[in-house]
Design a protein around this motif. Structure first.
Motif, PDB file in Angstrom:
ATOM      1  N   SER A  32       4.454   3.916   1.200  1.00  0.00           N
ATOM      2  CA  SER A  32       3.207   4.611   0.888  1.00  0.00           C
ATOM      3  C   SER A  32       2.563   3.967  -0.344  1.00  0.00           C
ATOM      4  CB  SER A  32       3.492   6.088   0.594  1.00  0.00           C
ATOM      5  OG  SER A  32       4.225   6.197  -0.620  1.00  0.00           O
ATOM      6  N   ARG A  33       1.350   4.355  -0.625  1.00  0.00           N
ATOM      7  CA  ARG A  33       0.659   3.850  -1.808  1.00  0.00           C
ATOM      8  C   ARG A  33       1.436   4.192  -3.073  1.00  0.00           C
ATOM      9  NH1 ARG A  33      -5.471   5.372  -3.799  1.00  0.00           N
ATOM     10  NH2 ARG A  33      -5.584   3.806  -5.433  1.00  0.00           N
ATOM     11  N   ARG A  34       1.923   5.410  -3.147  1.00  0.00           N
ATOM     12  CA  ARG A  34       2.671   5.847  -4.332  1.00  0.00           C
ATOM     13  C   ARG A  34       3.957   5.038  -4.503  1.00  0.00           C
ATOM     14  NH1 ARG A  34       2.657   9.024  -9.040  1.00  0.00           N
ATOM     15  NH2 ARG A  34       4.625   8.248  -9.808  1.00  0.00           N
ATOM     16  N   GLU A  35       4.626   4.722  -3.405  1.00  0.00           N
ATOM     17  CA  GLU A  35       5.840   3.903  -3.481  1.00  0.00           C
ATOM     18  C   GLU A  35       5.513   2.484  -3.952  1.00  0.00           C
ATOM     19  OE1 GLU A  35       8.664   5.989  -0.102  1.00  0.00           O
ATOM     20  OE2 GLU A  35       7.018   4.705   0.545  1.00  0.00           O
ATOM     21  N   LEU A  36       4.388   1.941  -3.495  1.00  0.00           N
ATOM     22  CA  LEU A  36       3.957   0.614  -3.963  1.00  0.00           C
ATOM     23  C   LEU A  36       3.671   0.629  -5.460  1.00  0.00           C
ATOM     24  CD1 LEU A  36       1.615  -0.532  -1.067  1.00  0.00           C
ATOM     25  CD2 LEU A  36       3.790  -1.564  -1.727  1.00  0.00           C
ATOM     26  N   TYR A  71      -3.836   2.945 -11.231  1.00  0.00           N
ATOM     27  CA  TYR A  71      -3.754   2.549  -9.822  1.00  0.00           C
ATOM     28  C   TYR A  71      -4.450   3.550  -8.908  1.00  0.00           C
ATOM     29  CZ  TYR A  71      -0.495  -1.325 -10.386  1.00  0.00           C
ATOM     30  OH  TYR A  71       0.075  -2.525 -10.717  1.00  0.00           O
ATOM     31  N   THR A 124      -4.085  -4.536   4.427  1.00  0.00           N
ATOM     32  CA  THR A 124      -4.562  -3.194   4.127  1.00  0.00           C
ATOM     33  C   THR A 124      -3.372  -2.280   3.853  1.00  0.00           C
ATOM     34  OG1 THR A 124      -4.492  -2.449   6.424  1.00  0.00           O
ATOM     35  CG2 THR A 124      -6.538  -3.535   5.673  1.00  0.00           C
ATOM     36  N   SER A 125      -3.661  -1.137   3.268  1.00  0.00           N
ATOM     37  CA  SER A 125      -2.581  -0.186   3.011  1.00  0.00           C
ATOM     38  C   SER A 125      -1.942   0.253   4.326  1.00  0.00           C
ATOM     39  CB  SER A 125      -3.082   1.007   2.206  1.00  0.00           C
ATOM     40  OG  SER A 125      -4.143   1.641   2.882  1.00  0.00           O
ATOM     41  N   ALA A 126      -2.737   0.332   5.393  1.00  0.00           N
ATOM     42  CA  ALA A 126      -2.184   0.706   6.701  1.00  0.00           C
ATOM     43  C   ALA A 126      -1.222  -0.373   7.206  1.00  0.00           C
ATOM     44  CB  ALA A 126      -3.310   0.928   7.707  1.00  0.00           C
ATOM     45  N   ASP A 127      -1.565  -1.644   6.997  1.00  0.00           N
ATOM     46  CA  ASP A 127      -0.675  -2.748   7.390  1.00  0.00           C
ATOM     47  C   ASP A 127       0.653  -2.657   6.652  1.00  0.00           C
ATOM     48  OD1 ASP A 127      -2.706  -3.867   8.968  1.00  0.00           O
ATOM     49  OD2 ASP A 127      -3.382  -5.199   7.350  1.00  0.00           O
ATOM     50  N   ILE A 128       0.586  -2.419   5.352  1.00  0.00           N
ATOM     51  CA  ILE A 128       1.795  -2.361   4.524  1.00  0.00           C
ATOM     52  C   ILE A 128       2.650  -1.156   4.901  1.00  0.00           C
ATOM     53  CG2 ILE A 128       2.635  -2.049   2.159  1.00  0.00           C
ATOM     54  CD1 ILE A 128       0.154  -3.745   1.318  1.00  0.00           C
ATOM     55  N   GLU A 129       1.991  -0.037   5.113  1.00  0.00           N
ATOM     56  CA  GLU A 129       2.750   1.162   5.487  1.00  0.00           C
ATOM     57  C   GLU A 129       3.417   0.977   6.847  1.00  0.00           C
ATOM     58  OE1 GLU A 129       2.565   5.942   5.056  1.00  0.00           O
ATOM     59  OE2 GLU A 129       0.813   4.757   4.551  1.00  0.00           O
TER      60      GLU A 129
END
Length: 149
Positions: free
Chosen positions: A22-26, A90, A11-16
């Motif tokens: 952040s999503r924008r950095e990804l 995205y 999940t985005s929370a896992d990655i962060e």
């Protein structure tokens, strides 16, 4: 997929939490390495992209800096980054939001054979030979008939 392998969900929370991204950095990393929406920059892989974004936070900030490791600003300028259409795709993907249950349509075999002949430039006999096992497997009752079975 290999049958003896487990699937993983990130999940985005896992990655962060684990990478601090952040999503924008990804999204900016995806633009640097290439993705479904843009080709990326030749010579930049995941590690270098992560280093660049870790240092500058966004692609926009790179333009105000003089240099990055093994990456010239000229390469970024000529690559048309940041790619605003990719960022938009995205952030706001065009997806089917239908609540209807998913179903498979019957295969139009004639259309499939015509398309295959045109795209591969194989003759009709070769297309038939290639598609026959696939079509037979689809008809076989032991094959998966739906996304949920």
């Amino acid at each position: 997929f290999k049958r003896n392998r487990d699937m993983s969900c990130f999940t985005s929370a896992d990655i962060e939490k684990s990478l601090g991204l952040s999503r924008r950095e990804l999204i900016d990393i995806a633009q640097l390495v290439g993705s479904d929406y843009c080709t990326g920059i030749r010579g930049i892989g995941c590690v270098m992209a992560l280093e660049i974004i870790s240092k500058y936070s966004t692609l926009n900030k790179i333009f105000v800096s003089n240099k990055t490791r093994r990456l010239s600003i000229k390469n970024l300028i000529f690559s048309n980054l940041p790619h605003h259409e990719a960022v938009e795709a995205y952030l706001n993907p065009n997806v089917n939001r239908s609540e209807e249950a998913f179903t498979w349509d019957e295969i139009d075999v004639v259309l499939l054979k015509d398309f295959s002949s045109e795209e591969t430039r194989m003759g009709g006999a070769k297309v038939d030979e290639t598609l026959s096992p696939v079509l037979a497997a689809i008809k076989d009752s032991s094959q998966q008939k739906s996304i949920t079975s």
